[in-house]
Design an enzyme around this catalytic site. Structure first.
Site, PDB file in Angstrom:
ATOM      1  N   TYR A 181      23.901 -34.470 -21.612  1.00  0.00           N
ATOM      2  CA  TYR A 181      22.780 -34.401 -20.681  1.00  0.00           C
ATOM      3  C   TYR A 181      21.481 -34.127 -21.409  1.00  0.00           C
ATOM      4  O   TYR A 181      21.474 -33.787 -22.594  1.00  0.00           O
ATOM      5  CB  TYR A 181      23.036 -33.343 -19.594  1.00  0.00           C
ATOM      6  N   GLU A 184      21.957 -18.624 -30.466  1.00  0.00           N
ATOM      7  CA  GLU A 184      20.866 -19.031 -29.569  1.00  0.00           C
ATOM      8  C   GLU A 184      21.046 -18.296 -28.250  1.00  0.00           C
ATOM      9  O   GLU A 184      21.964 -17.479 -28.113  1.00  0.00           O
ATOM     10  CB  GLU A 184      20.845 -20.563 -29.364  1.00  0.00           C
ATOM     11  N   LYS A 215      24.485 -32.085 -27.047  1.00  0.00           N
ATOM     12  CA  LYS A 215      24.123 -31.466 -25.753  1.00  0.00           C
ATOM     13  C   LYS A 215      25.127 -31.885 -24.673  1.00  0.00           C
ATOM     14  O   LYS A 215      24.839 -32.739 -23.838  1.00  0.00           O
ATOM     15  CB  LYS A 215      22.682 -31.841 -25.384  1.00  0.00           C
ATOM     16  N   ARG A 230      43.558 -40.114 -15.781  1.00  0.00           N
ATOM     17  CA  ARG A 230      43.459 -38.972 -16.692  1.00  0.00           C
ATOM     18  C   ARG A 230      44.252 -39.195 -17.977  1.00  0.00           C
ATOM     19  O   ARG A 230      45.436 -39.502 -17.941  1.00  0.00           O
ATOM     20  CB  ARG A 230      43.939 -37.699 -15.994  1.00  0.00           C
TER      21      ARG A 230
HETATM   22  N1  PDD Z   1      18.783 -26.067 -22.191  1.00  0.00           N
HETATM   23  N2  PDD Z   1      19.937 -24.189 -26.747  1.00  0.00           N
HETATM   24  C1  PDD Z   1      20.715 -24.437 -25.678  1.00  0.00           C
HETATM   25  C2  PDD Z   1      22.131 -23.995 -25.702  1.00  0.00           C
HETATM   26  C3  PDD Z   1      20.185 -25.105 -24.562  1.00  0.00           C
HETATM   27  O1  PDD Z   1      20.964 -25.357 -23.502  1.00  0.00           O
HETATM   28  C4  PDD Z   1      18.819 -25.501 -24.579  1.00  0.00           C
HETATM   29  C5  PDD Z   1      18.180 -26.231 -23.438  1.00  0.00           C
HETATM   30  C6  PDD Z   1      18.034 -25.203 -25.714  1.00  0.00           C
HETATM   31  C7  PDD Z   1      16.587 -25.578 -25.816  1.00  0.00           C
HETATM   32  O2  PDD Z   1      16.426 -26.971 -25.972  1.00  0.00           O
HETATM   33  P1  PDD Z   1      15.094 -27.709 -25.492  1.00  0.00           P
HETATM   34  O3  PDD Z   1      13.947 -26.957 -26.102  1.00  0.00           O
HETATM   35  O4  PDD Z   1      15.227 -29.062 -26.089  1.00  0.00           O
HETATM   36  O5  PDD Z   1      15.087 -27.676 -24.007  1.00  0.00           O
HETATM   37  C8  PDD Z   1      18.637 -24.566 -26.790  1.00  0.00           C
HETATM   38  C9  PDD Z   1      18.369 -26.884 -21.083  1.00  0.00           C
HETATM   39  C10 PDD Z   1      16.924 -26.828 -20.770  1.00  0.00           C
HETATM   40  C11 PDD Z   1      19.275 -26.627 -19.890  1.00  0.00           C
HETATM   41  O6  PDD Z   1      20.461 -26.623 -20.121  1.00  0.00           O
HETATM   42  O7  PDD Z   1      18.799 -26.496 -18.760  1.00  0.00           O
END
Ligand code: PDD
Length: 284
Positions: free
Chosen positions: A33, A180, A148, A100
């Site tokens: 995503y 993070e 992601k 599945r």
């Molecule tokens: N999350 N680390 C993680 C685990 C994240 O899920 C996100 C972003 C970030 C920051 O990435 P960026 O600056 O590119 O948004 C770092 C999004 C916004 C979410 O899951 O809603």
């Protein structure tokens, strides 16, 4: 208000958009995503978000069904159709439908692409004025956090634990160092230096992180890209998180230890304003 959403080339009212129960996004969390921020009806940092989407897709061998032009056009159309002034566009791409099976389906299986908008007052965020409280929790996620994916159960659990401990968000800790935040990048400022973890498979390459580092460097702040411990963070002059719709959010406590004066720090405040101003000016 019923939103208009995007599903595999069609624009539909949100109540009519349906995805199969056999979709691997549903059965296997086999999906990626992106979240792109919208300000003034324009896309913020669109280029790097589109690039990261393609990187995540390539890492998992999921085809992106739209060309670069079509993808940008879909982002612009969804903003226009929903008259979105401020908020975000959520995009999810799954490997598509299959009975599945742990093995992937044939390569020509059509992927599922979904997009919807969500309104949010990102500019006037009370958390930016007050700062947020952080609780640290063990990082129990998988080893490819640079992709992601929608495997977000553990980050949700971490956030719930932080809330149960009277905090706003969690910082995830592995081998004594911070990876993070639950859904954002973690940073500290100590002795005039911005310290943020170097990129690797351990964390997401944040788009906001990259923007803030570039701005911080241009404004004379020294940058150290390395992992930092919880003890270092608790003793830092300032701390903050970055993400697409939160921009820069100051951290005022970590596991009950007050950061700085207990109010948002001056560098985090400046970086937030600088990020918002420059990104707004460059929005497309
Ligand atoms: N999350 N680390 C993680 C685990 C994240 O899920 C996100 C972003 C970030 C920051 O990435 P960026 O600056 O590119 O948004 C770092 C999004 C916004 C979410 O899951 O809603």
């Amino acid at each position: 208000m019923t939103r208009i959403v995007y599903l595999n080339g069609s624009w539909l009212p949100e109540t009519e958009a349906k995805v199969s129960i056999f979709d691997r996004g549903f059965t296997m969390a086999d999906a990626i995503y992106e979240v792109t921020c919208v300000l003034d009806g324009m896309l913020i940092d669109y280029g790097p978000h589109a690039a990261r989407l393609k990187r995540s897709a390539a890492a998992l061998g999921i085809p992106v069904p739209l060309s670069d032009e079509e993808l940008l056009d879909a982002h612009r159309q969804i903003v226009a159709m929903n008259k979105l002034d401020q908020g975000m566009i959520y995009l999810q791409l799954t490997r598509g439908e299959q009975d599945r099976d742990f093995a992937y389906p044939p390569e020509d299986t059509p992927p599922t692409l979904v997009m919807f908008t969500q309104a949010k007052n990102a500019l006037k965020n009370p958390a930016a004025e007050k700062g947020i409280k952080i609780a640290t929790v063990p990082d129990l996620r998988w080893g490819r956090r640079d992709i992601k994916t929608v495997q977000l159960l553990y980050p949700s659990m971490a956030k719930m634990e932080a809330k149960a401990r009277g905090c706003d968000d969690a910082w995830l800790v592995e081998d004594g160092v911070v990876t993070e935040a639950s859904s954002a990048t973690a940073h500290i400022i100590t002795g005039g230096k911005l310290i943020t973890r170097e990129l690797s498979h351990a964390l997401l390459p944040g788009v906001t992180r990259a923007g803030v580092l570039e701005l911080a460097g241009r404004h004379g702040l020294e940058i150290e890209e390395r992992a930092f411990t919880v003890a270092e963070a608790r003793a830092a002059d300032e701390a903050f998180i970055t993400s697409a719709t939160n921009f820069v959010l100051p951290v005022v406590s970590i596991d009950g230890a007050t950061i700085g004066t207990g109010r948002p720090g001056p560098v985090a405040r400046d970086l937030r304003q600088l990020y918002i101003d420059t990104r707004r000016a460059a929005a497309i």
